[in-house]
Design an enzyme around this catalytic site. Structure first.
Site, short mmCIF file in Angstrom:
data_model
loop_
_atom_site.label_atom_id
_atom_site.label_comp_id
_atom_site.label_asym_id
_atom_site.label_seq_id
_atom_site.Cartn_x
_atom_site.Cartn_y
_atom_site.Cartn_z
N SER A 142 -12.23 -52.96 -10.22
CA SER A 142 -10.34 -52.54 -9.92
C SER A 142 -9.11 -52.33 -11.15
O SER A 142 -10.08 -53.51 -11.26
CB SER A 142 -10.07 -52.74 -8.98
OG SER A 142 -8.90 -52.15 -8.43
N TYR A 155 -6.62 -58.92 -1.71
CA TYR A 155 -7.96 -58.40 -2.39
C TYR A 155 -7.59 -58.07 -4.18
O TYR A 155 -9.08 -57.97 -4.46
CB TYR A 155 -7.05 -56.79 -2.32
CG TYR A 155 -7.42 -55.43 -2.78
CD1 TYR A 155 -9.23 -55.24 -2.35
CD2 TYR A 155 -7.40 -54.66 -3.96
CE1 TYR A 155 -9.48 -54.06 -3.41
CE2 TYR A 155 -8.05 -53.91 -4.66
CZ TYR A 155 -8.84 -53.45 -4.03
OH TYR A 155 -9.52 -52.32 -4.62
#
Length: 237
Positions: A142, A155
């Site tokens: 990501s 995250y």
């Protein structure tokens, strides 16, 4: 694509979002896909869609946070096809919240799936690919693995971890002809944004799962001497 060019590709998190889009695209290119996810009904539906389009797909119910189930997935693919050309470690979960909300259960779930799930996949696949003297391991990372933003601290930490793990594998396994690739998208249109906690992100530009799938299949289909280590994708609109 000729049979000699078709690859056996295991995809985790294969029944929705990026994983499903990758499975559908790879199968349409003539590759054999092994679908893995937690819900059997969703696996059956995705496999049926591939079969209906003329592709090859098998599936196995797999929770990537369970090492035994990940090993069983690798064994299943080997028993069916005799080798593993690509392991796409796509399964992941994302939860955004300020640290002071102390959502420990969500933190642990992200660590179990996003980090341990990748490690368990590597533990099962690396010995196979070393024996084969080749293969490719892909991980869905990501842009959060490049920069920490507000409310995504844990995250982002899992995605930074994936980058460290995959960089290490690339350095250590190059001699065994194992290629590694991370695909790092910005926000992607998924069910994440249906959560009311994330309503403020609804208007943020987003990629489509198919955009990421195209990049993954592009990397898979490069010649064996070409190792694309990372692709970062951001939306323009």
């Amino acid at each position: 694509m000729g049979l000699e060019q078709a690859k056996t590709i295991i995809i985790t998190g294969a029944t929705s979002g990026i994983g499903q889009a990758t499975a559908l695209l790879a199968a349409s290119h003539g590759h054999r896909v092994v679908l893995a996810a937690r819900k059997e009904a969703d696996l059956q539906a995705t496999a049926a869609a591939i079969h209906q389009a003329g592709g090859q797909a098998i599936f196995k119910v797999t929770d990537v946070s369970n090492r035994d189930e990940v090993q069983a997935l690798i064994d299943f693919a080997l028993a069916e096809y005799g080798r593993i050309d690509v392991l796409d470690l796509n399964a992941g979960v994302m939860s955004f919240a300020p640290m002071n909300e102390i959502r420990v259960d969500e933190w642990e779930r992200m660590i179990d799936i996003n980090v341990k799930g990748v490690l368990y996949g590597l533990a099962s696949a690396i010995p196979v690919m070393e024996k084969q003297r080749g293969g490719q391991i892909i991980a869905t990372d990501s842009t959060a693995g490049h920069q920490v933003g507000q409310n995504n601290t844990v995250y982002a930490s899992t995605k930074f971890s994936v980058r460290a793990i995959m960089d290490g594998v690339r350095a250590e396994e190059a001699g065994a002809h194992i290629r590694t690739m991370m695909v790092s998208p910005a926000f992607v249109k998924t069910g994440f944004f249906a959560d009311q906690r994330n309503a403020n992100l609804e208007s943020v530009p987003k990629l489509r799962p198919e955009d990421i799938a195209a990049s993954v299949v592009f990397a898979i289909e490069q010649p064996a001497n070409v190792d694309i280590n990372e692709i970062v994708l951001r939306p323009t609109l």
